[in-house]
Design a protein around this motif. Structure first.
Motif, short mmCIF file in Angstrom:
data_model
loop_
_atom_site.label_atom_id
_atom_site.label_comp_id
_atom_site.label_asym_id
_atom_site.label_seq_id
_atom_site.Cartn_x
_atom_site.Cartn_y
_atom_site.Cartn_z
N PRO A 33 -25.80 105.00 -14.84
CA PRO A 33 -25.10 103.99 -14.04
C PRO A 33 -23.62 104.32 -13.92
O PRO A 33 -23.09 105.10 -14.71
N GLN A 34 -22.98 103.70 -12.96
CA GLN A 34 -21.52 103.83 -12.85
C GLN A 34 -20.86 103.17 -14.06
O GLN A 34 -21.45 102.33 -14.73
N ARG A 35 -19.61 103.57 -14.33
CA ARG A 35 -18.86 102.93 -15.42
C ARG A 35 -18.66 101.43 -15.12
O ARG A 35 -18.53 101.04 -13.96
N ARG A 36 -18.66 100.62 -16.18
CA ARG A 36 -18.46 99.17 -16.03
C ARG A 36 -17.16 98.85 -15.29
O ARG A 36 -16.24 99.66 -15.29
N GLN A 37 -17.06 97.66 -14.77
CA GLN A 37 -15.82 97.25 -14.07
C GLN A 37 -14.69 97.04 -15.05
O GLN A 37 -13.53 97.33 -14.74
N THR A 38 -14.98 96.49 -16.24
CA THR A 38 -13.96 96.27 -17.27
C THR A 38 -14.55 96.61 -18.64
O THR A 38 -15.77 96.52 -18.84
N ASN A 39 -13.67 96.97 -19.58
CA ASN A 39 -14.15 97.21 -20.95
C ASN A 39 -14.00 95.93 -21.78
O ASN A 39 -13.65 94.87 -21.24
N ALA A 40 -14.26 96.04 -23.09
CA ALA A 40 -14.26 94.84 -23.94
C ALA A 40 -12.89 94.17 -23.98
O ALA A 40 -12.77 92.97 -24.23
N LYS A 41 -11.83 94.95 -23.75
CA LYS A 41 -10.47 94.38 -23.74
C LYS A 41 -10.11 93.82 -22.37
O LYS A 41 -8.97 93.36 -22.17
N GLY A 42 -10.98 93.93 -21.39
CA GLY A 42 -10.69 93.44 -20.05
C GLY A 42 -9.92 94.45 -19.20
O GLY A 42 -9.48 94.12 -18.10
N GLU A 43 -9.79 95.68 -19.69
CA GLU A 43 -9.06 96.71 -18.92
C GLU A 43 -9.95 97.29 -17.82
O GLU A 43 -11.16 97.45 -18.03
N THR A 44 -9.35 97.62 -16.68
CA THR A 44 -10.15 98.17 -15.58
C THR A 44 -10.27 99.69 -15.65
O THR A 44 -11.14 100.27 -15.01
N THR A 45 -9.37 100.36 -16.39
CA THR A 45 -9.53 101.80 -16.65
C THR A 45 -9.27 102.04 -18.13
O THR A 45 -8.50 101.31 -18.76
N TRP A 46 -9.92 103.06 -18.67
CA TRP A 46 -9.76 103.38 -20.08
C TRP A 46 -10.27 104.80 -20.32
O TRP A 46 -10.94 105.38 -19.46
N PHE A 47 -9.91 105.36 -21.49
CA PHE A 47 -10.37 106.71 -21.85
C PHE A 47 -11.39 106.58 -22.97
O PHE A 47 -11.15 105.88 -23.94
N ASN A 48 -12.52 107.26 -22.84
CA ASN A 48 -13.55 107.20 -23.89
C ASN A 48 -14.00 108.60 -24.26
O ASN A 48 -14.55 109.31 -23.43
N TRP A 49 -13.75 109.00 -25.51
CA TRP A 49 -14.17 110.31 -25.99
C TRP A 49 -15.61 110.32 -26.50
O TRP A 49 -16.16 111.39 -26.75
N THR A 50 -16.19 109.15 -26.78
CA THR A 50 -17.47 109.12 -27.50
C THR A 50 -18.60 108.63 -26.62
O THR A 50 -18.40 108.19 -25.49
N GLN A 51 -19.81 108.68 -27.17
CA GLN A 51 -21.00 108.20 -26.46
C GLN A 51 -21.19 106.69 -26.63
O GLN A 51 -22.19 106.15 -26.17
N TYR A 52 -20.25 106.03 -27.30
CA TYR A 52 -20.34 104.59 -27.56
C TYR A 52 -19.26 103.86 -26.77
O TYR A 52 -18.12 104.34 -26.67
N ALA A 53 -19.61 102.67 -26.26
CA ALA A 53 -18.63 101.86 -25.51
C ALA A 53 -17.57 101.31 -26.45
O ALA A 53 -17.87 100.98 -27.61
N ASP A 54 -16.34 101.24 -25.98
CA ASP A 54 -15.26 100.56 -26.71
C ASP A 54 -15.11 101.11 -28.13
O ASP A 54 -15.04 100.35 -29.10
N HIS A 55 -15.06 102.42 -28.25
CA HIS A 55 -15.09 103.05 -29.57
C HIS A 55 -14.25 104.32 -29.54
O HIS A 55 -14.25 105.03 -28.55
N GLY A 56 -13.56 104.57 -30.64
CA GLY A 56 -12.86 105.84 -30.81
C GLY A 56 -11.46 105.83 -30.22
O GLY A 56 -10.99 104.82 -29.68
N PRO A 57 -10.76 106.97 -30.35
CA PRO A 57 -9.38 107.06 -29.85
C PRO A 57 -9.34 107.08 -28.33
O PRO A 57 -10.39 107.14 -27.67
N GLY A 58 -8.12 107.03 -27.78
CA GLY A 58 -7.97 107.01 -26.33
C GLY A 58 -7.17 108.20 -25.82
O GLY A 58 -7.17 109.28 -26.43
N HIS A 59 -6.41 107.98 -24.73
CA HIS A 59 -5.71 109.08 -24.08
C HIS A 59 -4.60 109.67 -24.95
O HIS A 59 -4.12 110.77 -24.68
N GLU A 60 -4.17 108.95 -26.02
CA GLU A 60 -3.07 109.46 -26.85
C GLU A 60 -3.39 110.83 -27.47
O GLU A 60 -2.47 111.59 -27.78
N VAL A 61 -4.67 111.15 -27.60
CA VAL A 61 -5.07 112.48 -28.13
C VAL A 61 -4.44 113.60 -27.29
O VAL A 61 -4.11 114.67 -27.81
N LEU A 62 -4.25 113.34 -26.00
CA LEU A 62 -3.77 114.38 -25.09
C LEU A 62 -2.25 114.49 -25.03
O LEU A 62 -1.73 115.46 -24.44
#
Ligand SMILES: C[S@@+](CC[C@H](N)C(=O)[O-])C[C@H]1O[C@@H](n2cnc3c(N)ncnc32)[C@H](O)[C@@H]1O
Length: 230
Positions: free
Chosen positions: A17-46
């Protein structure tokens, strides 16, 4: 000639499926490194700044790229699968600052003249490409000090190097087969150091405690070293 890998990944695309419209925090865009929703570090790794240029190897339907574009970066994606890129264009029609290329990650890296501030791959082309081919090209496409980071499933104990991944094609057809490369975290660090990267780290992030699945996520990170001989 049809690239059998791109056909395999087009099939994969239909099952996701397409990515959800919002994540658990209500954000419309986010970075996800893992196979789990709303989990793990974000774009700061880069470690990106506004105005930087970043490359996603195997960007798929573009959710991470769309997020990086909102940070003011030029976010470039390459993917073998026309179907995945069509999903990216459909889901993120207004993602200013993103640029998508269809093709093989190795071919793209070999041809581009762009020097990137960071290169990354989330369960993407870096998992499905021999690191002996990929790492020299990533290194020469990065600015000195630029970050290379990838995530993928950790290896199954005893199953290292080139492995087969099976992509289901329905009850009437054999699955498509693509190759992937699996290594223990310490082997990833050795490979990166041998190819001129520095500060390498590789860790397995545990699965979220509330999930019934237990498999973690291998997150590998390094920076381009400045040894001109590498
Ligand atoms: C499991 S999906 C992950 C997609 C995306 N990174 C994400 O996090 O949703 C793997 C993606 O890598 C792409 N891919 C696999 N091998 C590739 C290669 N050699 N060059 C470019 N893309 C590749 C596939 O087409 C697919 O879109």
């Amino acid at each position: 000639m049809t690239d059998t890998r791109s056909a395999a990944w087009d099939t994969y695309s239909q099952s996701k499926p397409q990515r959800r419209q919002t994540n658990a925090k209500g954000e419309t865009t986010w970075f996800n490194w893992t196979q789990y929703a709303d989990h793990g570090p974000g774009h700061e790794v880069l470690a990106l700044k506004s105005g930087d240029t970043v490359l996603d190897l195997g960007c798929g339907s573009g959710g991470n790229l769309a997020h990086l574009a909102t940070l003011g970066t030029k976010a470039v994606g390459v993917d073998l699968s026309p179907a995945q890129l069509a999903k990216a264009r459909e889901r993120w029609p207004d993602a200013d600052g993103t640029e998508l290329h269809q093709g093989d990650a190795v071919a793209y890296l070999a041809e581009t003249f762009t020097l990137f501030d960071a290169v990354f791959s989330v369960f993407g082309a870096a998992w499905f490409t021999d690191p002996a081919l990929l790492l020299p090209l990533v290194r020469t496409s990065l600015k000195p000090g630029g970050v290379f980071a990838l995530s993928q499933r950790p290896p199954v104990e005893g199953c290292y190097g080139c492995q087969a991944s099976y992509i289901p094609r329905g009850a009437e057809k054999d699955p498509a087969v693509v190759k992937r490369w699996d290594y223990e975290p310490e082997v990833w660090c050795s490979l990166l150091e041998a190819h001129g990267f520095a500060e390498s780290t590789a860790t397995v992030l545990p699965a979220p405690s509330h999930d019934r699945r237990t498999m973690g996520t291998l997150l590998v990170r390094a920076v381009r070293g400045d040894d001109p001989r590498a």
